[in-house]
Design an enzyme around this catalytic site. Structure first.
Site, PDB file in Angstrom:
ATOM      1  N   PHE A   1      10.812   0.455   0.777  1.00 27.89           N
ATOM      2  CA  PHE A   1      10.332   1.323  -0.296  1.00 27.89           C
ATOM      3  C   PHE A   1      10.026   0.489  -1.530  1.00 27.89           C
ATOM      4  CE2 PHE A   1      10.014   5.785  -1.615  1.00 27.89           C
ATOM      5  CZ  PHE A   1       9.836   6.393  -0.380  1.00 27.89           C
TER       6      PHE A   1
ATOM      7  N   GLN B   1       7.489   9.448 -14.967  1.00 28.97           N
ATOM      8  CA  GLN B   1       6.929   8.661 -13.873  1.00 28.97           C
ATOM      9  C   GLN B   1       5.667   9.306 -13.323  1.00 28.97           C
ATOM     10  OE1 GLN B   1       9.070   8.016  -9.843  1.00 28.97           O
ATOM     11  NE2 GLN B   1       8.934   6.046 -10.884  1.00 28.97           N
TER      12      GLN B   1
ATOM     13  N   LEU C   1       2.228  15.646  -3.367  1.00 30.57           N
ATOM     14  CA  LEU C   1       2.787  14.298  -3.202  1.00 30.57           C
ATOM     15  C   LEU C   1       2.526  13.713  -1.817  1.00 30.57           C
ATOM     16  CD1 LEU C   1       4.758  12.045  -4.258  1.00 30.57           C
ATOM     17  CD2 LEU C   1       6.578  13.372  -3.206  1.00 30.57           C
TER      18      LEU C   1
ATOM     19  N   GLU D   1       5.745   7.477  -0.938  1.00 24.84           N
ATOM     20  CA  GLU D   1       5.664   6.021  -0.973  1.00 24.84           C
ATOM     21  C   GLU D   1       6.043   5.455   0.398  1.00 24.84           C
ATOM     22  OE1 GLU D   1       7.133   4.546  -4.710  1.00 24.84           O
ATOM     23  OE2 GLU D   1       8.355   3.101  -3.645  1.00 24.84           O
TER      24      GLU D   1
ATOM     25  N   ARG E   1       6.784   1.862  -9.100  1.00 27.41           N
ATOM     26  CA  ARG E   1       5.751   2.886  -9.249  1.00 27.41           C
ATOM     27  C   ARG E   1       4.926   2.746 -10.524  1.00 27.41           C
ATOM     28  NH1 ARG E   1       9.152   8.066  -6.914  1.00 27.41           N
ATOM     29  NH2 ARG E   1       8.967   7.444  -4.732  1.00 27.41           N
TER      30      ARG E   1
ATOM     31  N   HIS F   1       5.260  12.970 -11.841  1.00 27.99           N
ATOM     32  CA  HIS F   1       6.165  13.173 -10.712  1.00 27.99           C
ATOM     33  C   HIS F   1       7.620  13.351 -11.119  1.00 27.99           C
ATOM     34  CE1 HIS F   1       7.658  12.833  -6.660  1.00 27.99           C
ATOM     35  NE2 HIS F   1       8.330  11.723  -6.903  1.00 27.99           N
TER      36      HIS F   1
END
Lengths: 587, 233, 116
Positions: free
Chosen positions: A119, A240, A252, A255, A286, A353
């Protein structure tokens, strides 16, 4: 007017991941706890989390909580409090294992252990190379986790008040929190929930922006209530923007797509992240990826007719991987973007987000405010956990997967703190005589308003203002005019009118009350952003392009009263580890 | 675009009625929920539940042109006009498109929807092991969002909502039976071996037809019956 | 009076299974008849009578009819459970159906064994 009263040991507002992890702690300890939620618990926004829970289980290769801690601090652009971050990263493996024991359907490795995927921003050995740390259930981790927590609460006989909206905090003259007022949506009745301890787990307020991955219910109710009760909001300038929201729809795309090997392309088919983050590439944190994407679009390299989006390519992963690890993404892409990612790339744009700021707390989940010279003096009886809280583990930018980790670790920790507090403070304190009057007045104002403004219109103006003036890139003139604009919108929000006067399930009233909360968050955000003269994490200013640790390594505190700002120091001292000194951040 | 929407507010309406709306849509309005939000901006008295707007929270289930579905993932382009919207069938209406779901959740709760395993985990800091194949057994089961599209399209649930567990609850029951970590299979089977709780299902598969997540409760129910037969013989 | 919801009769599986088994019996008999009609072609009453009065055919027919009645019992009971809510009335109707089906069964025996 005297409102009817219900008495509990503890009241929890919000039944998402943090609220239900906390309620489980309290219910299993045999305490009388009420959980209030605007929606049935499994409809809380935790359900939409996709990619995973960050924890250094080390199932896929060597890992340690210290590396996780380093990544989180670096991700936070050094604004995170290092004691809270150490606490979270050390507790994370236990939190995940506990969830597994509760029945969470994690994906598995051949040896039977929990599968972990790479991630963004998570690395081995202090940034050397990406690490597989995200524990997941396909791309439905939040769903699986929220249902598991609800199920465990059913087992523990937790008392839920479903479709109850909390309105205001009740504090006594000493400042201690004695519960909340709340409205039963089905009947429109307002009750006082008189509690010895009150825990907010009300989630974020992503709905202040027009383009948001957030659910309609994410209206910052806890933040609005706290602000009205005189409690400051911390670090609200940090929002974010998730790199991959479906262009136009805002939905969404995890990721985890990039974790599994997907990558971003500009209109020329260039894998541009290699230029911006040579080591971590598409798995940089991000804020970095979102800024890179916005830059590509700004410089005319966006894809599509209007050159206004970026392409997320994953077809090379093959049907099997996509079906096994990312089935929900395929569903979403087909439905909301009209593309089958098995064949074509998904059009994506950075989309609001997550709210890094919130109600200031320490790592025990106790709400803290400056008082008597102590910047972190505990507000007795008041706790917060999850997205509505600012512990602060995410600082200026949250790492992917750390939100679910945050919910589990601080949900539990705040539950434990409540238990300790209840043991030390037996008995309910008396409610002040005017408890509840404020809420009744607010609702009466709304019901009696004539010639007022439409909630929808005012809300739309707020969202437009935030989107235009406080996005991925921030400009001094836009921030300044944004502050004036949002304050004007806030004035208009005081005169909202609803046509629907029914007592029965009046969602117009609910939306008007939600706007009252959103607008506090919007003002806090713009005012805090305008004041912070540096670029850090998700806050990127054209006129102050660099991070400024000399003047700005500090947390913002916004007070509703006079829209006043104060600052408090960042805690750079971990619990046991060595301090990670701020250094230049590159991926 | 034209809509006919079921309206009922017990505070002022003696009877439910259908109200017509003709609404101008924007090019960005792609899903039914987008249109409903636009209608609500003009007529704030229209009441409905909604939250995630991407089909994972299960709030906005309703009867759309005679078929249960989620408004947020139903494409406007696929709908015949006037789009007729009604609350989920078979549950008491609270107001407009909002139904009282207590009965539905009661049935879900009745199957004890949580992992039952009294044995201590091998170690407090280690997961219970499960092979990928064992985990795969849960696919198609754990993804349920409790929207109630299935149960409220099932005639057996309409006639016996108080006694028949319904497709959603039975899917959840099998989700735990199928979990290698759950030790209560025989109690779960005992609990379901009843002419009402399980055996009201006559496999007409309305549930499969409407499930917005593409799940198959009928197959799960079949597997429960299989296990019962295997247990008996 | 407080309305109590009572479930847990623990007989669902047996009946469900019986319904499947009786269905298989009926299907087998139907296939048998189809076979006879297609390949044996009994064209007049005498041929039919000769066929039906053989002992194995009597037993097969009886098995089919009993399966039919048992199958019908479960089906009709299911329908009553769905649509007839008052327990007293439902019991009365169910007893009526049982008596009727038992009478049919006896009648079937009489018909089958009265052929010579």
């Amino acid at each position: 007017m005297a409102l009817p009263v219900r008495k509990f040991d503890a009241v929890i507002v919000g039944a998402g991941g943090a609220g239900m992890r906390a309620s489980l702690q309290l219910a299993e300890a045999g305490l009388k706890v009420a959980v209030l939620s605007k929606v049935f618990p499994t409809r809380s926004h935790t359900v939409a989390a996709q990619g995973g829970i960050g924890a250094s289980l080390g199932n896929m290769g060597e890992d340690s909580w210290l590396w996780h801690m380093y990544d989180t601090i670096k991700g936070s652009d050094y604004l995170g409090d290092q004691d809270a971050i150490e606490f979270m990263c050390r507790m994370a493996p236990q939190a995940v294992i506990e969830l597994e024991h509760f029945g969470m359907p994690f994906d598995r490795n051949d040896d039977g252990t929990v599968y972990q995927r790479p991630f963004g921003g998570h690395s081995q050995n202090f940034g050397e190379r990406p690490v597989q740390r995200s524990c997941c259930a396909a791309d439905r981790t939040g769903h699986a986790m929220l249902h598991t927590l609800y199920q465990r609460n059913v087992r523990a006989n937790t008392l839920f008040f479903v479709e109850w909206m909390a309105l205001d905090i009740i504090r006594d003259p000493s400042g201690q929190v004695l519960g909340v007022t709340a409205m039963e949506m089905e009947t429109g009745e307002i009750w006082i929930f008189h509690a010895r301890a009150t825990l907010f787990a009300t989630g974020g307020a992503g709905r202040i922006f027009s383009a948001s991955t957030n659910a309609f219910i994410n209206t910052g109710d806890g933040l609005g209530m706290a602000a009205r009760a005189g409690i400051p909001l911390e670090d609200m300038e940090f929002w974010q923007f998730h790199p991959t929201g479906v262009a136009g729809a805002g939905v969404l795309i995890t990721e985890g797509v990039r974790g599994e090997g997907g990558y971003l392309l500009n209109k020329d088919g260039e894998r541009f992240m290699e230029r911006y983050a040579p080591t971590m590439k598409d798995l940089a944190s991000r804020d970095v990826v979102s800024r890179a994407m916005a830059t590509e679009i700004k410089e005319g390299r966006g894809a599509g007719k209007e050159a206004d989006y970026i392409l997320l390519k994953l077809d090379h992963l093959g049907l099997d991987v996509i079906e096994k690890r990312l089935p929900g993404i395929r569903e979403i892409a087909k439905k909301f973007a009209n593309v089958d990612p098995v064949k074509d790339p998904i059009p994506v744009v950075p989309t609001c987000h997550y709210q890094m700021g919130g109600i200031p707390t320490n790592y025990h989940g106790e709400v803290v405010v400056p008082a008597g010279g102590n910047p972190n003096s505990v507000v007795p009886g008041f706790y917060a956990a999850g997205e509505c809280a600012c512990a602060s583990v995410h600082g200026a930018n949250r790492l992917g997967t750390n939100s679910l980790t945050d919910l589990l670790v601080f949900g539990r920790a705040s539950g434990d703190s409540v238990i300790r507090f209840l043991q030390e403070n037996p008995g309910h304190k008396d409610l002040p005589k005017d408890a509840g009057d404020y809420s009744v007045q607010r609702v009466a104002r709304l019901d009696g308003q004539t010639g007022g403004e439409s909630v929808f219109e005012v809300g739309a103006e707020m969202r437009r203002t935030m989107q235009a003036h406080c996005g991925v890139f921030r400009f001094p003139d836009m921030l300044q005019s944004g502050v004036a604009k949002i304050k004007a919108v806030a004035e208009r929000a005081k005169r909202t009118e609803i046509k629907d006067k029914s007592k029965t399930f009046n969602t117009a009233r609910v939306e008007a009350l939600e706007l009252d909360n959103l607008i506090e968050v919007a003002v806090a955000t713009l005012v805090s952003a305008d004041a912070r003269q540096e670029s850090r994490g998700a806050h990127d200013r054209a006129d102050f392009a660099k991070r400024d640790d000399v003047n700005w390594l500090k947390h913002t505190l916004w007070y509703r009263e006079g829209s006043r700002l104060e600052y408090k120091p960042v805690n750079l001292k971990p619990l046991t580890a060595q301090t990670f000194e701020p250094k230049v951040r590159s991926y | 675009m034209k809509f006919r929407i079921y309206r009922y507010d017990p505070d002022k309406d003696a009877q439910p009625y259908m109200r017509d709306y003709d609404i101008a849509l924007e090019p960005t309005d792609r899903m039914l929920l987008d249109a409903l939000v636009r209608i609500k901006a003009e007529d704030d008295s229209l009441s409905l539940r909604r939250s995630c707007r991407e089909g994972v929270c299960g709030s906005d289930a309703m009867n759309i042109n005679g078929r249960n579905g989620l408004a947020c993932i139903t494409r406007l382009a696929d709908l015949k006009e006037p789009v007729e919207l009604r609350p989920l069938p078979g549950l008491p209406v609270i107001r407009d498109l909002i139904v009282d779901m207590s009965q539905f959740f009661k049935q879900y709760h009745s199957i004890k929807p949580y992992l039952r395993n009294d044995a201590a985990p091998p170690s407090p800091d280690k997961e219970r092991l499960q092979s990928p194949a064992e985990r795969e057994e849960l696919d198609g089961l754990y993804e349920c969002i409790l929207c109630a599209c299935c149960s409220t399209s099932c005639p057996s649930f309409w006639w016996n909502p108080d006694k028949f567990v319904g497709p959603a609850g039975l899917l959840a029951a099998y989700r735990f039976i199928a979990d290698t970590r759950d030790q209560a299979t025989s109690e779960r089977l005992d609990d379901l071996e009843d002419p009402y709780r399980l055996f009201r299902c006559h496999s007409i598969m309305n549930c499969v037809d409407v499930c917005p997540k593409g799940l198959n409760p009928t197959r799960a129910i079949g597997k429960i019956k299989d296990l019962m037969v295997r247990r008996m013989t | 009076m407080v309305k109590r919801i009572v479930v847990g009769a623990h007989y669902g599986l047996r009946d469900w299974l019986v319904q499947r088994i009786t269905a298989v019996v009926m299907a087998a008999f139907a296939l048998l008849m189809l076979f006879i009609v297609l390949f044996h072609r009994p064209e007049h009453y005498g041929a039919w009578k000769a066929l039906m009065s053989q002992q194995w055919m009597r037993l097969a027919s009886l098995l089919f009819l009993l399966a039919l009645f048992w199958h019908a019992w479960i089906g009709v009971r299911d329908v009553f459970m769905d649509y007839i809510k008052p327990a007293g009335l439902r019991l009365l109707l169910l007893v009526g159906v049982v008596l009727l089906l038992v009478a049919y069964a006896l009648w079937s025996v009489q018909i089958l064994w009265s052929l010579y």
